[in-house]
Structures are given as structure tokens and as C-alpha cells.
Write an enzyme that holds these catalytic residues in place. Structure first.
Site, PDB file in Angstrom:
ATOM      1  N   VAL A  10       0.883  -1.174   0.000  1.00  0.00           N
ATOM      2  CA  VAL A  10       0.000   0.000   0.000  1.00  0.00           C
ATOM      3  C   VAL A  10       0.917   1.218   0.000  1.00  0.00           C
ATOM      4  O   VAL A  10       1.986   1.204   0.605  1.00  0.00           O
ATOM      5  CB  VAL A  10      -0.967   0.024   1.202  1.00  0.00           C
ATOM      6  CG1 VAL A  10      -2.023  -1.056   1.057  1.00  0.00           C
ATOM      7  CG2 VAL A  10      -0.230  -0.116   2.527  1.00  0.00           C
ATOM      8  N   SER A  11       0.494   2.263  -0.701  1.00  0.00           N
ATOM      9  CA  SER A  11       1.389   3.406  -0.885  1.00  0.00           C
ATOM     10  C   SER A  11       1.269   4.450   0.218  1.00  0.00           C
ATOM     11  O   SER A  11       2.149   5.296   0.360  1.00  0.00           O
ATOM     12  CB  SER A  11       1.137   4.055  -2.250  1.00  0.00           C
ATOM     13  OG  SER A  11      -0.225   4.368  -2.390  1.00  0.00           O
TER      14      SER A  11
END
Length: 197
Positions: A10-11
Site C-alpha cells: 500500500v502506498s
């Protein structure tokens, strides 16, 4: 024995990778590496590097989508090509065409590898062409030298007057190494002309 190894990412730190991880484990991943708050455009992601280190020949890397491992087509081609070279399969849960454990997916590996090699060859060819052009223009490398013909002439004159490299560099407002290279080039050209007469 081959393993299925999952990779999730996940960024943003406020995102939860648990859903991705659960999907990968449900699909058979024995181990899942998770990067939390890491951009896909950054190659040096800690868990991605750990995942690559863990993978062995014959293993399958499983991701939810290919964009989990690469944020651009170029990075994806490079990653897939490197996995192929190591004998590691790749499988995407949401992109059926990306499954190199199947004959069709394995053919994709070959196509991607060809494009990856073509890209490397093209970059190399363009670099060599650029360097050859720079040499033809009297430059070494792709950047123009700060030592213009006028500065070089002045440097030669000052050296004959007994100035040091450091003094010449300071008076011409350039680096000492630039002066040294320019004077060395003049010396080589002078010696070459002398040997031809």
C-alpha cells in the site's frame, strides 16, 4: 520444492494492506511480504527487496495486481524479466493473462524478456551514438566541457608563464580537474603532431 510467495503493498500509511494479504494467503501464498507506505516507483522498497532475496528458482511470486510490484511499464518489464532470468514464475490474482505457471503465461515471459532486451540494446545504442557525436564535437562524454577553446588557449598561455593548475583554475573560474584535462589534451595533441612530422 517450489513455494508460492505473496507480495502486497500500500502506498500510504493510512491504508491497510490486510485485505491484500488475506487474498494472497487464501490463494495459496505460504508467506507474504508487505510494504506499508511505499511507492511502487521506488525500487528499493524494504519488503520487496526481502521478497526478491527469499524467492528461489521454481517459486511463484503472487500479487493482487502487477502494479503492486511496479509503478511504470518500464519497471514492470524489468521486474518480470529479472524474475524470468531467475526461473521464478509470477501470477496476478486480478489479471488472468499474467500467470507464467500456464503455457500462455509462460509465452508472455518470453515476449516481455525480448522487449526488455530490446530496450537495453536501444539505450546502449543511443548512448554510444551520443558519445560518438560528442567526441566528433571535441567533447569527451555527453556534456559540453567548461573548457572552451578560448579558456584552453588562455590556460596554455598561463601555464607557460609559470602559473599553477590551481591558479589557472581560479582565474578562469573553473575546476582544477577541468584545467588538467584540457592541458593534458593539448599535450597529447602536440605530441601526436610532433610524431607525424
Amino acid at each position: 520444492m517450489s513455494n508460492i510467495v505473496g507480495y502486497a503493498r500500500v502506498s500510504r500509511h493510512d491504508q491497510d494492506p490486510a485485505a491484500q494479504e488475506a487474498e494472497l494467503r487464501a490463494a495459496g501464498a505460504a508467506r507474504v511480504f508487505v510494504d506499508h507506505g511505499e511507492s511502487s516507483r521506488v525500487a528499493e522498497r524494504p519488503q520487496w527487496l526481502a521478497c526478491l532475496d527469499y524467492l528461489q528458482e521454481g517459486d511463484t511470486l503472487m500479487v493482487r495486481r502487477l502494479d503492486r510490484i511496479a509503478g511504470s511499464e518500464t519497471m514492470a518489464v524489468q521486474a518480470i524479466s529479472e524474475l524470468h532470468d531467475r526461473g521464478i514464475n509470477i501470477k496476478s490474482l486480478t489479471e488472468p493473462d499474467i500467470d507464467t505457471t500456464t503455457p500462455m503465461g509462460h509465452a508472455l515471459f518470453g515476449i516481455v524478456a525480448v522487449f526488455a532486451q530490446l530496450r537495453v540494446d536501444t539505450i546502449r545504442e543511443n548512448t554510444q551514438r551520443g558519445l560518438a557525436h560528442a567526441r566528433a564535437q571535441g567533447r569527451v562524454g555527453g556534456r559540453p566541457s567548461v573548457m572552451t577553446p578560448e579558456r584552453t588557449t588562455e590556460a596554455v598561455r598561463m601555464r607557460r608563464e609559470g602559473h599553477s593548475i590551481a591558479e589557472i583554475a581560479r582565474l578562469l573560474s573553473v575546476g582544477s580537474s577541468s584545467v588538467s584535462r584540457a592541458l593534458g589534451r593539448v599535450d597529447r595533441e602536440t605530441a601526436s603532431r610532433a610524431s607525424q612530422t
